[in-house]
Design a protein around this motif. Sequence first.
Motif, mmCIF file in Angstrom:
data_model
loop_
_atom_site.group_PDB
_atom_site.id
_atom_site.type_symbol
_atom_site.label_atom_id
_atom_site.label_comp_id
_atom_site.label_asym_id
_atom_site.label_seq_id
_atom_site.Cartn_x
_atom_site.Cartn_y
_atom_site.Cartn_z
ATOM 1 N N UNK A 37 0.892 -1.138 0.266
ATOM 2 C CA UNK A 37 0.232 -0.146 -0.234
ATOM 3 C C UNK A 37 0.957 1.047 -0.142
ATOM 4 N N UNK A 38 0.649 2.469 -0.712
ATOM 5 C CA UNK A 38 0.766 3.644 -0.690
ATOM 6 C C UNK A 38 0.528 4.497 -0.235
ATOM 7 N N UNK A 39 1.182 5.481 0.322
ATOM 8 C CA UNK A 39 0.064 6.579 0.490
ATOM 9 C C UNK A 39 1.093 8.129 -0.115
ATOM 10 N N UNK A 40 -0.760 8.791 -0.135
ATOM 11 C CA UNK A 40 -0.271 10.433 0.225
ATOM 12 C C UNK A 40 -0.616 10.922 1.472
ATOM 13 N N UNK A 41 0.472 12.327 1.592
ATOM 14 C CA UNK A 41 0.128 12.543 2.885
ATOM 15 C C UNK A 41 0.988 13.958 2.789
ATOM 16 N N UNK A 42 0.245 14.978 3.604
ATOM 17 C CA UNK A 42 0.066 16.074 3.213
ATOM 18 C C UNK A 42 -0.552 17.290 4.057
ATOM 19 N N UNK A 43 0.297 18.222 4.553
ATOM 20 C CA UNK A 43 0.311 19.399 5.172
ATOM 21 C C UNK A 43 -0.348 21.097 4.431
ATOM 22 N N UNK A 44 -2.028 21.348 4.836
ATOM 23 C CA UNK A 44 -1.342 22.360 3.936
ATOM 24 C C UNK A 44 -2.256 23.501 5.248
ATOM 25 N N UNK A 45 -1.977 24.023 5.567
ATOM 26 C CA UNK A 45 -2.312 24.619 6.639
ATOM 27 C C UNK A 45 -4.040 25.464 6.708
ATOM 28 N N UNK A 46 -3.584 26.332 5.050
ATOM 29 C CA UNK A 46 -4.719 26.767 4.297
ATOM 30 C C UNK A 46 -5.989 25.904 4.226
ATOM 31 N N UNK A 47 -5.937 24.621 4.368
ATOM 32 C CA UNK A 47 -6.973 23.557 3.832
ATOM 33 C C UNK A 47 -7.876 23.475 4.943
ATOM 34 N N UNK A 48 -7.305 23.668 5.688
ATOM 35 C CA UNK A 48 -8.311 23.216 7.231
ATOM 36 C C UNK A 48 -9.209 23.208 7.579
ATOM 37 N N UNK A 49 -10.079 21.822 7.846
ATOM 38 C CA UNK A 49 -11.301 21.788 7.495
ATOM 39 C C UNK A 49 -12.104 21.773 6.469
ATOM 40 N N UNK A 50 -11.407 21.572 4.900
ATOM 41 C CA UNK A 50 -11.523 21.517 3.512
ATOM 42 C C UNK A 50 -11.837 20.198 3.179
ATOM 43 N N UNK A 74 -4.740 21.282 9.015
ATOM 44 C CA UNK A 74 -4.900 21.069 7.297
ATOM 45 C C UNK A 74 -4.129 19.868 6.739
ATOM 46 N N UNK A 75 -4.133 19.242 8.135
ATOM 47 C CA UNK A 75 -3.393 18.013 7.222
ATOM 48 C C UNK A 75 -4.738 16.620 7.036
ATOM 49 N N UNK A 76 -3.955 16.000 6.048
ATOM 50 C CA UNK A 76 -4.981 14.815 5.440
ATOM 51 C C UNK A 76 -3.614 13.618 4.175
ATOM 52 N N UNK A 77 -3.967 12.374 4.328
ATOM 53 C CA UNK A 77 -3.815 11.643 4.138
ATOM 54 C C UNK A 77 -4.727 10.550 3.176
ATOM 55 N N UNK A 78 -4.147 9.575 2.041
ATOM 56 C CA UNK A 78 -4.923 8.165 1.275
ATOM 57 C C UNK A 78 -3.613 7.692 1.286
ATOM 58 N N UNK A 79 -4.480 6.610 1.189
ATOM 59 C CA UNK A 79 -4.403 4.922 0.781
ATOM 60 C C UNK A 79 -4.324 4.625 -0.884
ATOM 61 N N UNK A 110 4.036 15.977 1.022
ATOM 62 C CA UNK A 110 3.953 16.885 0.612
ATOM 63 C C UNK A 110 4.119 18.360 1.950
ATOM 64 N N UNK A 111 3.763 19.736 1.696
ATOM 65 C CA UNK A 111 3.692 20.363 2.131
ATOM 66 C C UNK A 111 3.217 21.634 2.021
ATOM 67 N N UNK A 112 2.482 23.188 2.025
ATOM 68 C CA UNK A 112 3.037 23.895 1.310
ATOM 69 C C UNK A 112 1.568 24.565 2.248
ATOM 70 N N UNK A 113 1.123 25.259 1.382
ATOM 71 C CA UNK A 113 -0.164 26.719 1.306
ATOM 72 C C UNK A 113 -0.928 26.368 0.253
ATOM 73 N N UNK A 114 -1.576 26.066 -0.531
ATOM 74 C CA UNK A 114 -2.400 26.322 -1.296
ATOM 75 C C UNK A 114 -2.189 25.054 -3.002
ATOM 76 N N UNK A 122 5.870 22.173 -1.379
ATOM 77 C CA UNK A 122 8.177 21.620 -1.407
ATOM 78 C C UNK A 122 6.800 19.903 -1.216
ATOM 79 N N UNK A 123 7.796 19.406 -1.733
ATOM 80 C CA UNK A 123 7.250 17.737 -2.243
ATOM 81 C C UNK A 123 8.741 17.173 -1.186
ATOM 82 N N UNK A 124 8.246 16.501 0.036
ATOM 83 C CA UNK A 124 9.450 16.015 1.304
ATOM 84 C C UNK A 124 9.921 14.395 0.924
ATOM 85 N N UNK A 125 8.510 14.009 0.616
ATOM 86 C CA UNK A 125 8.775 12.538 0.237
ATOM 87 C C UNK A 125 8.701 11.750 -1.007
ATOM 88 N N UNK A 126 9.525 11.405 -2.123
ATOM 89 C CA UNK A 126 8.751 10.529 -3.374
ATOM 90 C C UNK A 126 10.261 11.707 -4.661
#
Length: 292
Positions: A37-50, A74-79, A110-114, A122-126
Amino acid sequence: MKNYITQNAFLTQLKKHLYLFCVCLFAFSFYSISLRAQTVSAAFPSLAGQLVKFGTFQGLRSYTLDSVKADAKGEFSFRFNTEKPAIGYLITAENKPYFLILDKEEKIKLKGEYLSAPATITVEEGKQNKIFAEFAAAHPKREQALTAWDYLEKIYRNDSFFSQQQKPAKAIREEKERIKKEEEDFLKKLDPRSYVSWYLPVRRLVSSVSTVAQYRAQEIPETIIAFRKLDYTDERLYRSGLFKDAIESLFWLLENSGRSLDSVFIEMKISIDVLLSQISRDEKKMNEITDY
């Protein structure tokens, strides 16, 4: 009677062993799938609750695979599991997708704003996604510079006020070659087995048609040939999100190539024949394209 009891006891034990074997096999299979299983995880503070959607492409269509609300940070992830390489995307209500390379990388971070502003991300891993992000940031700058140099080159070549100035004309030609070589060297260094090494040149081709038609008309014939050389039955193209764009870009370029109407129709027929000769071997793609 004794033999019957012995046989019955043997069958009972055999059933128990088979049951345990099946349980162990299922557990091992589940564990193996989990490992893949692979994962996509991200932190985008501007997307909190979206709501964030994660999807991919199949031919002419895009498909949402999953959706989730970003948490308060603003954190979320997908498998997901990728059997074949593809392009994925993350998208919010802004409806401007951020594209991802989905190919053998267990973790993309990933981490970023929008999501709609790749420059803030910024792509931190991958590894492949880092390469993709680097190219996506640099390529438009190179294209912008080449367009500007093309404009100046025409002035220095055609305007009598500048045409005698050999040094700046030579410098312009050399800078254009340097920019082109820099990008080609970047692509040549990529692992040829990776999806990104195939995807980037095709993406560049598709995105080039407007610039070629407007500013580099001398490149129109070779660009048309490049489109005709694409394998439209290739699963990499089918899952890239470029399948529809490649077809539309080819015919748009033919329409805007500066040819006579009769010549455009002839070139369109040639392109259609090339396309149909490929996809006729694949009934699914044949039906999809002809319906479109």
